[in-house]
Design an enzyme around this catalytic site. Structure first.
Site, PDB file in Angstrom:
ATOM      1  N   ASP A 116      -2.196 -10.875 -38.835  1.00  0.00           N
ATOM      2  CA  ASP A 116      -0.849 -10.719 -39.353  1.00  0.00           C
ATOM      3  C   ASP A 116      -0.134  -9.664 -38.507  1.00  0.00           C
ATOM      4  OD1 ASP A 116       1.356 -10.888 -41.192  1.00  0.00           O
ATOM      5  OD2 ASP A 116       0.623  -9.051 -42.126  1.00  0.00           O
ATOM      6  N   ASP A 118       3.417  -7.695 -39.570  1.00  0.00           N
ATOM      7  CA  ASP A 118       4.022  -6.612 -40.346  1.00  0.00           C
ATOM      8  C   ASP A 118       3.070  -6.057 -41.392  1.00  0.00           C
ATOM      9  OD1 ASP A 118       6.960  -6.480 -39.469  1.00  0.00           O
ATOM     10  OD2 ASP A 118       6.642  -8.618 -39.789  1.00  0.00           O
TER      11      ASP A 118
END
Length: 286
Positions: A116, A118
């Site tokens: 991922d 953020d």
């Protein structure tokens, strides 16, 4: 006495025309007429659906904050997918039934790590600027230029370098491409990340953005995903490592812990066993 001959009543012109039309309609012509009506109805329905599809595809939403950029849970995607299933007369609610594989075939034979972006590798904040940040990106979203101040998670550069030496590294983010691509261009200047996927590659499941690894063209025994949001890996929790979200903690050491985990995965044929062992250790430490 001359008898009068009774004459049949004279039918109106309307009745005569009606009789002639009735006589001319043979069973075959009646069937053709009925079929034409059905096809005309189908044509009208398809035209209406395509018109709705065109309107939805031209819809734009105003993005006013970073929260909307990253965590939006409703979009036109679900409506568009519903229309797609209707147009192909597909009654199966499983949107993955005929979904294409997204990743190209792996030539290296390495295991794959999905990361991922953020709150996993970086934290980003819109204006006004925070006290600490590493760089700024200015994407144009819905015609409006926005400023995002990006802070890298401690150890992210070393983590990506070590991971790329042994694994195929893929970033899979629910953020918009306009924003995330600029962040990755700055974060990955050495091009250690093999592939990038954005919000348009996520599935919308009950208003939640899900990263479905089964559609990535990789054996799930050789895959791990690292994410701070459990909704992202709801389809493959056995392949997932839940990482603590990063905001601005300068003493954060989560990526160093992950580096040690991935360094020790050589003895596992099935990465799901490695993830299970890692989760057990984390629970004991807690």
């Amino acid at each position: 006495m001359v008898s009068k001959v009774k004459r049949a009543p004279i039918k109106s012109i309307k009745d005569l025309r009606s009789n002639r039309r009735w006589r001319r309609k043979t069973p075959i012509k009646n069937a053709v007429s009925a079929s034409s009506a059905v096809f005309a109805s189908i044509h009208r329905r398809i035209t209406k659906l395509f018109s709705k599809l065109a309107r939805l595809s031209g819809t734009h939403k105003n993005t006013t904050s970073y929260k909307i950029l990253k965590k939006t849970t409703t979009s036109d995607f679900e409506s568009l997918d519903t229309i797609r299933r209707t147009l192909v007369f597909d009654d199966n609610n499983d949107t993955n039934h005929h979904a294409p594989l997204l990743l190209p075939p792996s030539l290296s034979g390495r295991k794959t790590v999905f990361l991922d972006l953020d709150e996993t590798l970086i934290h980003s904040k819109a204006s006004p600027p925070p006290e600490r940040f590493d760089f700024v990106v200015r994407p144009v979203i819905d015609g409006e230029r926005m400023d995002f101040y990006v802070l890298k998670r401690p150890g992210v550069d070393e983590f990506l370098e070590a991971l790329a030496a042994k694994y195929e590294v893929v970033v899979f983010t629910a953020a918009l491409k306009e924003y995330a691509s600029m962040v990755l261009d700055r974060l990955d200047q050495n091009r250690l990340i093999s592939h990038r996927f954005y919000r348009d590659s996520c599935r919308n499941v009950d208003g939640k953005l899900v990263k479905d690894l089964s559609q990535m063209g990789r054996d799930l025994k050789r895959v791990v995903i690292v994410d701070d949001n459990p909704n992202s890996f709801a389809n493959q929790p056995e392949n997932a490592i839940l990482i603590r979200p990063f905001i601005d903690d300068v003493f954060d050491r989560e990526l160093w812990k992950l580096k040690s985990f991935f360094d020790g995965c050589d003895c596992y044929d099935d990465m799901r066993d490695a993830v299970k062992h890692h989760s057990t250790l984390q629970q004991k430490l807690c």
